[in-house]
Scaffold this active site. Structure first.
Site, PDB file in Angstrom:
ATOM      1  N   LYS A 238       0.814  -1.215   0.000  1.00 15.25           N
ATOM      2  CA  LYS A 238       0.000   0.000   0.000  1.00 15.25           C
ATOM      3  C   LYS A 238       0.848   1.265   0.000  1.00 15.25           C
ATOM      4  O   LYS A 238       0.497   2.252  -0.650  1.00 15.25           O
ATOM      5  CB  LYS A 238      -0.950  -0.006   1.198  1.00 15.25           C
ATOM      6  CG  LYS A 238      -2.043  -1.058   1.091  1.00 15.25           C
ATOM      7  CD  LYS A 238      -3.006  -0.986   2.259  1.00 15.25           C
ATOM      8  CE  LYS A 238      -4.121  -2.012   2.101  1.00 15.25           C
ATOM      9  NZ  LYS A 238      -5.091  -1.947   3.219  1.00 15.25           N
TER      10      LYS A 238
ATOM     11  N   LYS B  89      -6.859 -10.408  -6.932  1.00 13.14           N
ATOM     12  CA  LYS B  89      -7.949 -10.616  -5.992  1.00 13.14           C
ATOM     13  C   LYS B  89      -8.992  -9.511  -6.133  1.00 13.14           C
ATOM     14  O   LYS B  89      -8.648  -8.334  -6.286  1.00 13.14           O
ATOM     15  CB  LYS B  89      -7.414 -10.648  -4.554  1.00 13.14           C
ATOM     16  CG  LYS B  89      -8.457 -11.038  -3.511  1.00 13.14           C
ATOM     17  CD  LYS B  89      -7.842 -11.104  -2.130  1.00 13.14           C
ATOM     18  CE  LYS B  89      -8.898 -11.444  -1.079  1.00 13.14           C
ATOM     19  NZ  LYS B  89      -8.348 -11.445   0.285  1.00 13.14           N
TER      20      LYS B  89
ATOM     21  N   LYS C 299     -12.337  -3.692  -3.646  1.00 20.02           N
ATOM     22  CA  LYS C 299     -13.191  -2.503  -3.716  1.00 20.02           C
ATOM     23  C   LYS C 299     -12.503  -1.360  -4.441  1.00 20.02           C
ATOM     24  O   LYS C 299     -13.159  -0.533  -5.076  1.00 20.02           O
ATOM     25  CB  LYS C 299     -13.542  -2.025  -2.299  1.00 20.02           C
ATOM     26  CG  LYS C 299     -14.304  -2.993  -1.438  1.00 20.02           C
ATOM     27  CD  LYS C 299     -14.478  -2.405  -0.035  1.00 20.02           C
ATOM     28  CE  LYS C 299     -15.075  -3.406   0.939  1.00 20.02           C
ATOM     29  NZ  LYS C 299     -15.207  -2.841   2.295  1.00 20.02           N
TER      30      LYS C 299
END
Length: 326
Positions: free
Chosen positions: A112, A193, A196
Site C-alpha cells: 500500500k 484478488k 473494492k
C-alpha cells in the site's frame, strides 16, 4: 462456554462478492457456534485521507449491510470501532512495545505504501490498531485470509510479549482459517484478488448491484478460448467463475462439472447470473428495508456498544495498570 470470535470490516465503499464469500457469509454461520463480536473498523479507513461526510455515511451503510446479510443482534454484538476510545488508547500502549522493524516487514504496508507518494504513519502502525481491536475483547478466535495472516501472527506476538514482560493480560487468539475456495478473483482480471479499490468498472460484483448490472459484469467476465468447463487452476478465468458458482450453489467441483458437462460458457454464465442474483436479491431487499428504519440500525449499534464497552474498559485498565500508568 462458547469461544469468542472477533472480526471487523472497513467501511470503504460497499461489500463485494469476495467480501461476502470470504468473510461475511461465514460470520453469519458462526453466530450459532461462537460468541460473536463484529465491528465496523472505521478508524482503519482513515489511514488514507477520507471525506468525513462520506466516511460517516459509509460507516452506517456497512453496518446496515451486515444486518441485511444476516448478522443478528440477538446472536451477535455489532458496533462502530470509533465509539469505543479504548481501541486507540490500547493501540498506543501496544505501539510502545513493537519494533519498527516488525512493522516494516508487513507485506500489506509494503504494497500500500508503494502506491502513495507520502504514506501516512497510520498506514505503518495499522497492524497495531488491528492487534488492539482483537486483544481488547479477549478474543479466542479471529477469522483470517491469506492477506491478514501476517497481521494476526504479529497480534499473537504482541500478546505473548506483553504477557511475558508485564504480566498476564491478553488471550492469545488463534486463527480461524477462511475457506481456501472463497478467494475470489477479479472478473476482468482473474490474476488479481477482487477488490473494492480496483478502478475497473467490471472488476467486482457488489451486494447492492441490480440484476442487470450483475448480468453485464458476468457476461463480460474473462474466460478463455478452450470452451470446456472444468476446475483447472491453470485456466484462471473460468476457474474463478466455477469456484464462485460452486460456493454460491453449495456444490462440490465434481457436482458442478457434471451439471455443465457438454455445455458452453454461455449456458454456464447464464446459470451463474441466476445464482448470484438469487443470493443477493434478499440481501438487497433487506438493506432497502433497513435503510428506511435508520433508528433501528442505530439502536442495534448502541446495544452492541453497551454490551462490549465493559470488556474493552476492563482489558484496557488492566493493561494500563500493568504498564505502570496511573
Amino acid at each position: 462456554m462458547k469461544e469468542r470470535v472477533f472480526s471487523g470490516i472497513q467501511p470503504t465503499g460497499g461489500v463485494h462478492l469476495g467480501n461476502y464469500l470470504g468473510a461475511i457469509r461465514q460470520w453469519v454461520a458462526w453466530q450459532d457456534v461462537y460468541e460473536s463480536i463484529f465491528c465496523v473498523v472505521n478508524a482503519h479507513a482513515i489511514t488514507i485521507p477520507k471525506d468525513p461526510k462520506i466516511l460517516q455515511e459509509q460507516t452506517l451503510e456497512m453496518a446496515t449491510l451486515l444486518l441485511a446479510c444476516g448478522i443478528d443482534p440477538k446472536r451477535s454484538k455489532l458496533f462502530i470501532q470509533s465509539q469505543i476510545n479504548e481501541h486507540g488508547a490500547l493501540c498506543w500502549l501496544l505501539n510502545c512495545g513493537v519494533s519498527m522493524g516488525d512493522l516494516a516487514r508487513m507485506t500489506q504496508f509494503k504494497d500500500k505504501s508503494a502506491k502513495e507518494k507520502s504514506p501516512l504513519a497510520g498506514l505503518f502502525t495499522y497492524p497495531v490498531l488491528m492487534a488492539a481491536d482483537i486483544l481488547l475483547y479477549q478474543s479466542d478466535c479471529v477469522p483470517v485470509g491469506a492477506d491478514q495472516k501476517q497481521h494476526l501472527e504479529l497480534t499473537r506476538d504482541i500478546a505473548l510479549k506483553f504477557n511475558r514482560d508485564f504480566g498476564e493480560c491478553f488471550k492469545v487468539p488463534k486463527p480461524l482459517i477462511e475457506n481456501i475456495g472463497a478467494r475470489v478473483m477479479g472478473l476482468d482480471d482473474p490474476l488479481v484478488k477482487m477488490s473494492k479499490s480496483h478502478p475497473g468498472p467490471l472488476h467486482a460484483i457488489f451486494l447492492l448491484d441490480e440484476p442487470d448490472l450483475i448480468a453485464k459484469k458476468i457476461k463480460k467476465a474473462t474466460t478463455d478460448s478452450l470452451g470446456t468447463l472444468c476446475f483447472d487452476p491453470e485456466r484462471p478465468g473460468i476457474y474463478n467463475l466455477l469456484n464462485i458458482y460452486a460456493l454460491l450453489s453449495q456444490q462440490s467441483s465434481a457436482q458442478v462439472e457434471t451439471q455443465f458437462e457438454g455445455k458452453g460458457y454461455g449456458d454456464f454464465k447464464k446459470a451463474l447470473v441466476e445464482v448470484v442474483v438469487e443470493t443477493f436479491s434478499p440481501i438487497r431487499e433487506a438493506y432497502a428495508r433497513l435503510q428506511g428504519d435508520r433508528d433501528y440500525v442505530l439502536g442495534v449499534l448502541q446495544e452492541g456498544l453497551q454490551a462490549v464497552q465493559p470488556i474493552a474498559t476492563q482489558t484496557y485498565q488492566r493493561a494500563k495498570r500493568l504498564m505502570g500508568l496511573l
